[in-house]
Design a protein around this motif. Structure first.
Motif, short mmCIF file in Angstrom:
data_model
loop_
_atom_site.label_atom_id
_atom_site.label_comp_id
_atom_site.label_asym_id
_atom_site.label_seq_id
_atom_site.Cartn_x
_atom_site.Cartn_y
_atom_site.Cartn_z
N LEU A 24 17.22 87.53 27.37
CA LEU A 24 18.51 87.84 27.96
C LEU A 24 19.65 87.30 27.12
O LEU A 24 20.68 87.91 26.97
CB LEU A 24 18.60 87.24 29.37
N CYS A 25 19.46 86.12 26.60
CA CYS A 25 20.53 85.41 25.91
C CYS A 25 20.83 86.05 24.56
O CYS A 25 19.94 86.21 23.73
CB CYS A 25 20.09 83.96 25.70
N GLY A 71 20.16 73.16 31.81
CA GLY A 71 21.61 73.05 31.82
C GLY A 71 22.36 74.31 31.45
O GLY A 71 23.58 74.36 31.55
N VAL A 72 21.65 75.35 31.02
CA VAL A 72 22.28 76.61 30.62
C VAL A 72 22.04 77.64 31.71
O VAL A 72 20.90 77.85 32.14
CB VAL A 72 21.71 77.13 29.28
N HIS A 73 23.10 78.30 32.14
CA HIS A 73 22.99 79.34 33.16
C HIS A 73 23.67 80.59 32.62
O HIS A 73 24.77 80.53 32.08
CB HIS A 73 23.64 78.89 34.47
N CYS A 74 22.99 81.72 32.79
CA CYS A 74 23.46 82.99 32.24
C CYS A 74 23.75 83.99 33.35
O CYS A 74 23.15 83.91 34.43
CB CYS A 74 22.42 83.59 31.30
N ASP A 75 24.61 84.93 33.05
CA ASP A 75 24.84 86.06 33.94
C ASP A 75 23.55 86.88 33.99
O ASP A 75 23.00 87.23 32.94
CB ASP A 75 26.00 86.89 33.40
N LYS A 76 23.09 87.18 35.17
CA LYS A 76 21.80 87.87 35.33
C LYS A 76 21.84 89.30 34.79
O LYS A 76 20.80 89.84 34.42
CB LYS A 76 21.39 87.86 36.79
N VAL A 81 26.11 83.48 28.48
CA VAL A 81 26.13 82.10 28.99
C VAL A 81 27.43 81.93 29.77
O VAL A 81 28.52 82.09 29.22
CB VAL A 81 26.04 81.07 27.85
N ILE A 82 27.30 81.62 31.06
CA ILE A 82 28.48 81.48 31.91
C ILE A 82 28.65 80.06 32.46
O ILE A 82 29.70 79.73 32.99
CB ILE A 82 28.48 82.49 33.08
#
Length: 176
Positions: A24-25, A71-76, A81-82
């Motif tokens: 995804l990233c 610690g990294v969260h992404c828009d699904k 990275v948001i």
């Protein structure tokens, strides 16, 4: 009829594997995060005020999707990275204004609290995170004045800034 169910099951399994195996990233964001990681050393004393500190960046590596990193969260949907939560991550070192962190244009939440950035200045580039709603720089050993560019963050709901020595200038839930 059993043949159709088996075929459907096999197709479903294949699509699920394909969906979960794809990254995804975006590669440029993963690279920016890895470059950011390498700017600092891991030192438990850098997060001495934390009840539970954990070097989140230690698990970051290019063989896994950055959206799965600690610690990294992404828009699904987009994979961008948001959110970056590096609170109590034992990071120590100079935080440079040309940091690769500033390549993460879609950040909405950024928590760098309880790390030691060794008297670095708060970069005016923080003001370029136009989507930022939360910024936490509590107990980070940043020094100097808060740059006026922080006022450009029109979506900011929560700003937390303080110094370790002395503990002054704590701004909590400041609406800009």
């Amino acid at each position: 009829m059993g043949y159709v169910k088996l075929l459907f099951f096999m197709l479903y399994t294949f699509l699920c594997q394909l969906a979960f195996s794809s990254s995804l990233c975006p590669k440029d964001q993963a690279l920016s995060l890895l470059q950011f990681k390498h700017m600092f050393t891991i030192n438990p004393d850098a997060s001495y005020d934390c009840e539970f500190s954990h070097p989140k960046t230690r698990s970051w590596n290019k063989s896994t999707d950055c959206c799965s990193w600690n610690g990294v969260h992404c828009d699904k949907t987009t994979g961008q990275v948001i959110e970056l939560d590096l609170r109590c991550s034992e990071l120590q070192g100079k935080f440079h204004s040309n940091s690769s962190l500033f390549n993460l244009f879609n950040l909405k939440r950024l928590d760098l609290s309880y790390n030691n950035f060794s008297g670095s200045l708060i970069s005016p580039k923080f003001g370029e995170f136009s989507s930022l709603t939360h910024l936490d720089l509590t107990v980070t050993s940043f020094s100097g004045q808060i740059p006026s560019e922080i006022s450009y963050l029109s979506k900011l709901h929560d700003l937390r800034i303080s110094n370790v020595y002395p503990l002054v200038g704590y701004l909590n839930h400041l609406a800009i």
